[in-house]
Design a protein around this motif. Structure first.
Motif, PDB file in Angstrom:
ATOM      1  N   PRO A  85       0.818  -1.304  -0.026  1.00 33.29           N
ATOM      2  CA  PRO A  85      -0.181  -0.078  -0.071  1.00 33.29           C
ATOM      3  C   PRO A  85       0.902   1.475  -0.037  1.00 33.29           C
ATOM      4  N   HIS A  86       0.359   2.292  -0.544  1.00 34.67           N
ATOM      5  CA  HIS A  86       1.125   3.573  -0.530  1.00 34.67           C
ATOM      6  C   HIS A  86       0.855   4.677   0.807  1.00 34.67           C
ATOM      7  N   VAL A  87       0.088   4.157   1.415  1.00 34.67           N
ATOM      8  CA  VAL A  87      -0.264   4.778   2.759  1.00 34.67           C
ATOM      9  C   VAL A  87       0.333   4.253   3.952  1.00 34.67           C
ATOM     10  N   TYR A  88       1.171   4.747   4.886  1.00 41.01           N
ATOM     11  CA  TYR A  88       1.821   4.125   5.794  1.00 41.01           C
ATOM     12  C   TYR A  88       1.020   3.508   6.707  1.00 41.01           C
ATOM     13  N   THR A  89       1.393   2.246   7.045  1.00 41.92           N
ATOM     14  CA  THR A  89       0.837   1.270   8.173  1.00 41.92           C
ATOM     15  C   THR A  89       1.784   0.919   8.877  1.00 41.92           C
ATOM     16  N   ALA A  90       1.992   0.865   9.955  1.00 40.09           N
ATOM     17  CA  ALA A  90       3.096   0.259  10.991  1.00 40.09           C
ATOM     18  C   ALA A  90       3.026  -1.225  10.808  1.00 40.09           C
ATOM     19  N   ALA A  91       4.313  -2.136  10.678  1.00 42.17           N
ATOM     20  CA  ALA A  91       4.340  -3.309  10.724  1.00 42.17           C
ATOM     21  C   ALA A  91       3.407  -4.197   9.871  1.00 42.17           C
ATOM     22  N   PHE A  92       3.349  -3.500   8.688  1.00 43.88           N
ATOM     23  CA  PHE A  92       2.273  -4.114   7.442  1.00 43.88           C
ATOM     24  C   PHE A  92       3.074  -5.390   7.019  1.00 43.88           C
ATOM     25  N   PRO A  93       2.485  -6.447   6.696  1.00 46.35           N
ATOM     26  CA  PRO A  93       0.996  -6.799   6.701  1.00 46.35           C
ATOM     27  C   PRO A  93       0.418  -7.294   8.147  1.00 46.35           C
ATOM     28  N   GLY A  94       1.529  -7.347   9.079  1.00 46.24           N
ATOM     29  CA  GLY A  94       1.135  -8.015  10.448  1.00 46.24           C
ATOM     30  C   GLY A  94       0.223  -7.285  11.266  1.00 46.24           C
ATOM     31  N   ASP A  95       0.346  -6.018  11.555  1.00 41.83           N
ATOM     32  CA  ASP A  95      -0.469  -5.361  12.478  1.00 41.83           C
ATOM     33  C   ASP A  95      -1.559  -4.662  11.795  1.00 41.83           C
ATOM     34  N   ALA A  96      -1.976  -5.182  10.445  1.00 41.16           N
ATOM     35  CA  ALA A  96      -2.845  -4.674   9.443  1.00 41.16           C
ATOM     36  C   ALA A  96      -3.919  -5.833   9.210  1.00 41.16           C
ATOM     37  N   THR A  97      -3.906  -6.859   9.956  1.00 45.08           N
ATOM     38  CA  THR A  97      -4.489  -8.216   9.199  1.00 45.08           C
ATOM     39  C   THR A  97      -5.925  -7.922   8.832  1.00 45.08           C
ATOM     40  N   GLY A  98      -6.437  -7.105   9.741  1.00 44.20           N
ATOM     41  CA  GLY A  98      -8.121  -6.920   9.368  1.00 44.20           C
ATOM     42  C   GLY A  98      -8.228  -5.779   8.108  1.00 44.20           C
ATOM     43  N   SER A  99      -7.442  -4.953   7.455  1.00 45.56           N
ATOM     44  CA  SER A  99      -7.597  -4.318   6.584  1.00 45.56           C
ATOM     45  C   SER A  99      -7.867  -4.902   5.160  1.00 45.56           C
ATOM     46  N   GLU A 100      -8.450  -4.415   4.361  1.00 48.68           N
ATOM     47  CA  GLU A 100      -8.712  -4.675   2.883  1.00 48.68           C
ATOM     48  C   GLU A 100      -7.204  -5.097   2.170  1.00 48.68           C
ATOM     49  N   ASP A 101      -6.244  -3.862   2.498  1.00 53.97           N
ATOM     50  CA  ASP A 101      -4.915  -4.020   1.815  1.00 53.97           C
ATOM     51  C   ASP A 101      -4.264  -5.300   2.398  1.00 53.97           C
ATOM     52  N   SER A 102      -4.205  -5.605   3.691  1.00 54.61           N
ATOM     53  CA  SER A 102      -3.562  -6.918   4.056  1.00 54.61           C
ATOM     54  C   SER A 102      -4.271  -8.047   3.734  1.00 54.61           C
ATOM     55  N   ALA A 103      -5.574  -7.954   3.616  1.00 56.20           N
ATOM     56  CA  ALA A 103      -6.248  -9.344   3.008  1.00 56.20           C
ATOM     57  C   ALA A 103      -5.984  -9.329   1.588  1.00 56.20           C
ATOM     58  N   ARG A 104      -5.570  -8.546   0.874  1.00 57.13           N
ATOM     59  CA  ARG A 104      -5.129  -8.690  -0.553  1.00 57.13           C
ATOM     60  C   ARG A 104      -3.744  -8.959  -0.848  1.00 57.13           C
ATOM     61  N   PHE A 105      -3.078  -8.607   0.179  1.00 60.06           N
ATOM     62  CA  PHE A 105      -1.533  -8.380   0.007  1.00 60.06           C
ATOM     63  C   PHE A 105      -0.901 -10.028  -0.281  1.00 60.06           C
ATOM     64  N   LEU A 106      -0.492 -10.097  -1.415  1.00 56.70           N
ATOM     65  CA  LEU A 106       0.307 -11.363  -1.856  1.00 56.70           C
ATOM     66  C   LEU A 106      -0.754 -12.637  -1.673  1.00 56.70           C
ATOM     67  N   ASP A 107      -1.791 -12.392  -2.015  1.00 55.76           N
ATOM     68  CA  ASP A 107      -2.904 -13.386  -2.117  1.00 55.76           C
ATOM     69  C   ASP A 107      -2.732 -14.106  -3.247  1.00 55.76           C
ATOM     70  N   PRO A 108      -2.365 -15.357  -3.229  1.00 52.22           N
ATOM     71  CA  PRO A 108      -1.808 -16.382  -4.336  1.00 52.22           C
ATOM     72  C   PRO A 108      -2.976 -16.144  -5.520  1.00 52.22           C
ATOM     73  N   ASP A 109      -4.306 -16.170  -5.096  1.00 55.57           N
ATOM     74  CA  ASP A 109      -5.307 -16.398  -5.923  1.00 55.57           C
ATOM     75  C   ASP A 109      -5.456 -15.169  -7.023  1.00 55.57           C
ATOM     76  N   ARG A 110      -4.644 -14.196  -6.506  1.00 55.32           N
ATOM     77  CA  ARG A 110      -4.678 -12.735  -7.559  1.00 55.32           C
ATOM     78  C   ARG A 110      -3.543 -12.863  -8.474  1.00 55.32           C
ATOM     79  N   ASP A 111      -2.696 -13.859  -8.328  1.00 51.45           N
ATOM     80  CA  ASP A 111      -1.382 -13.844  -9.175  1.00 51.45           C
ATOM     81  C   ASP A 111      -1.509 -15.172 -10.175  1.00 51.45           C
TER      82      ASP A 111
END
Length: 711
Positions: free
Chosen positions: A379-405
């Motif tokens: 994501p282009h907006v700062y989030t501390a300890a991403f994706p670990g501490d942002a697990t509930g966010s949409e960005d975290s849910a989509r990050f490196l999702d193999p179904d999208r690759d």
């Protein structure tokens, strides 16, 4: 002694034009590497700690963090700091010099590897000479640590140069004993980073073992080979103890302090191996080692493996590193030394050329694919300890999702991608292996804060000798030049020698308010990093809510419209008023200020929601303000909508439960708290899950007490 070996001559070596094509291919790898490094160019906030030491040294104030105060070795890159100080003395500021130097050392390391490979395979120059350098060019980690402002690339250059020189000293045909430059280079690496001592000891120990296996070991010869390294390390130890009164850097006590974190370290190395497909390198390295043994020239693979294996075990034992694979980046140039041997050995087998070419393509794709996806999807907006501490966010849910690759969705790549993602989330949640993109955004935000604080000092709102306490002591102390207490202890010996309070990497120790009071700290930032807080910032809202609910006594002084300096005052409000008369600090526990704050914040949030009803962040902020202001009827529809839109967000469930409790809906609150607890357990938030479980037990106990019949 090594014997002559005449391998077959094939490929590009057959013609002069082929040789020129090979040279052009090698040069192309350098161009790609530099373009890749330029894409990731950045500085880390931690680099500014070294910059501050270097600047203070160049200005005659000594190797100290806070001039005029006690000496603490809050850096762990002695030679790098000395080099930056010399350049600063010549008028080139450390923040301007660091990245060009690192890029220069990257080119030097590439040239060293290319020259070695060209010379080592001078009789069989073939296409596989390109593979090691192409792997470096495609490698995100190697590109990332081509900049960053830290000593990484200088360290790697010295280690690789030392290893190659040591191999030359052992395998060359010398009329007289060669100068022990290998030990000197390894000694300089030890001065560049403390783990260089381990690497130097392992490399020189392996050389001694090889000599012993040849029945050639002699103490005098061994000592003549190692004495420069011993002398350099001993000189630094003597200086360190005389200057700082410690045998190891202060950062050791702040980060490691004798504790072993094998669970974190194993995950760190496993994530690294999976992300870069390094298991694909190992068969080729094994073939290269076999070829070297056949040639009776085992020094190179023996020394490389003698360096990498103990160093990797050391990295595992300390739990990895806060930065994304920085200490493991040494794998790439060292293993690159062995890849060409491996592909040469493979090409001699039946159908070897075609099979090894296909394998090289797969290996290069594995080095590039997941790391490139992580950069593209970050994501282009700062989030501390991403994706670990942002697990509930949409960005975290989509990050490196193999179904999208298009590639990673297929077995067995999918299993690799999922395992890597699970490891990455666990690591970043513990502040381990934090990605380059996050560090770059963090520095950008911290630089803005540094400019704001410097402006307050320039305008006389804050005195020049203001003493801050914060948990990130990079660019802000460097720009403000203010006295600074490092709450995490990297640059403070008392904090560093205290007990560990958490298992977060490099964030395990914490200064106390009482210690800050004794030290004379003026302003203890409520945030870990930032002194400023806007009207609707998360930190300002959190402190206002805590002050209302729990009586937490933070102080706010409005320094611009809707912008506050939000701090605790270790010396008390009267001392702050005397030191900073231009600031009118108000306690957040003051009911008048609290009432005014919530009225202003709610009005501003309602305006944001009216302007954009689809802004989920603004809705969540308004719901939290309503709940804190006990306007539960207003909060309930917002909380329901947010939970419906983001059912996997623990924070949204927390607000909804608070709203239900405020309205007396104990049954509904119990259901919501149980959902929150299960979600936290599933995503690994065990501590928070335990807290929610305690709240749930209290609610259930209240339900039972109300249901109990009255005698």
């Amino acid at each position: 002694m090594p014997v002559a070996f005449e391998p077959r001559i094939s490929g590009f070596r057959r013609t002069a034009s082929g040789s020129w094509l090979l040279k052009a291919g090698l040069l192309l790898t350098l161009v790609v590497l530099l373009a890749h490094a330029w894409q990731y160019r950045f500085l880390t906030d931690d680099a500014y700690i070294s910059f501050r030491y270097a600047r203070n040294l160049s200005q005659g104030q000594g190797l100290v963090f806070n001039p005029g105060m006690e000496r603490v070795e809050g850096y762990s890159n002695f030679l790098w700091v000395l080099g930056l100080a010399a350049l600063d003395r010549m008028g080139v500021a450390p923040e301007r010099a660091a990245n060009p130097l690192s890029l220069l050392f990257t080119v030097a390391l590439w040239a060293l590897l290319a020259a070695f490979l060209w010379q080592r395979h001078r009789r069989t120059r073939d296409w596989w000479l390109l593979v090691p350098l192409a792997a470096l060019a495609a490698c995100r980690s190697f590109a990332v640590w081509s900049t960053g402002g830290l000593e990484t690339r200088l360290f790697e250059l010295l280690v690789v140069a030392g290893v190659l020189r040591l191999v030359h000293e052992m395998e060359g045909h010398h009329v007289r004993p060669p100068l022990p430059l290998g030990a000197a280079l390894l000694g300089l690496a030890a001065l560049t980073r403390p783990d260089g001592v381990l690497i130097a000891a392992c490399a020189l120990g392996a050389a001694a073992a090889i000599d012993a296996s040849r029945y050639q070991f002699q103490f005098g010869r061994w000592f003549s080979r190692v004495w420069p390294c011993v002398a350099l390390v001993a000189a630094q130890l003597v200086f360190r103890y005389a200057y700082y009164h410690e045998w190891v850097p202060n950062t050791y006590f702040a980060k490691v302090g004798g504790r072993m974190l094998w669970g974190s370290g194993l995950r760190y190395v496993a994530a690294f191996v999976l992300e870069y497909g390094l298991w694909l390198w190992l068969p080729v390295v094994a073939l290269g080692t076999t070829l070297a043994i056949r040639r009776r020239a085992p020094a190179l693979p023996a020394i490389v493996l003698a360096v990498l294996i103990p160093h990797t075990l050391y990295v595992m034992s300390i739990g990895g590193d806060h930065f994304e694979y920085r200490p493991l980046d040494l794998w790439f140039p060292l293993l690159a030394l062995l890849l060409a041997d491996g592909f040469e050995a493979w090409s001699e087998l039946p159908l070897g050329t075609a099979l090894s070419a296909a394998y090289a393509c797969v290996m290069l794709a594995a080095v590039f694919w997941i790391p490139a996806a992580s950069h593209r999807e970050f994501p282009h907006v700062y989030t501390a300890a991403f994706p670990g501490d942002a697990t509930g966010s949409e960005d975290s849910a989509r990050f490196l999702d193999p179904d999208r690759d298009p590639l990673l969705r297929w077995p067995p790549f999918r299993q690799v991608a999922l395992a890597h993602l699970d490891l990455t989330r666990w690591l970043t949640r513990h502040f381990v292996a934090v990605r380059q993109e996050e560090h770059a955004m963090f520095l950008a935000n911290a630089t803005v804060e540094a400019g704001r604080l410097r402006s307050l000092m320039d305008r006389g709102v804050l005195p020049r000798d203001t003493y801050f306490a914060m948990s990130s002591v990079g660019v802000i102390p460097y720009v403000t030049n203010a006295r600074t207490l490092d709450r995490l202890g990297l640059t403070d010996a008392v904090v560093a020698h205290g007990p560990f309070l958490s298992d977060l990497m490099a964030h395990g120790k914490l200064a106390t308010m009482d210690y800050a009071r004794r030290r004379g700290v003026d302003l203890w930032f409520c945030d870990q990093v930032y002194g400023h807080a806007s009207l609707l910032s998360r930190r300002m809202m959190t402190e206002a809510i805590l002050a209302r609910r729990q009586g937490e006594n933070a102080w706010a002084a409005e320094v611009a419209p809707d912008t506050f300096l939000l701090c605790r005052l270790p010396q008390g409000p009267a001392a702050a008023a005397r030191r900073m008369p231009k600031l009118a600090f108000r306690s957040l526990t003051d009911s008048t200020f609290s009432k005014l704050y919530f009225a202003r914040a709610i009005e501003a949030s309602e305006g944001q929601v009216r302007r954009d009803p689809r802004d989920g962040v603004a809705q969540g902020r308004l719901a939290a303000l309503y709940v804190a202001d006990r306007r539960y009827a207003d909060a309930e529809p917002l909380c329901r909508a947010i939970v419906s839109a983001a059912p996997g967000d623990p924070g949204a469930l927390d607000q909804f439960a608070a709203c239900q409790l405020g309205q007396g809906n104990l049954q509904g609150a119990a259901i919501t708290l149980e959902r929150q607890r299960q979600l936290l357990v599933r995503i690994g938030g065990s501590r928070r899950a335990e807290e929610v479980a305690r709240n749930l037990n209290a609610v259930q106990a209240e339900i039972r007490s109300r249901a109990k019949p009255i005698d």
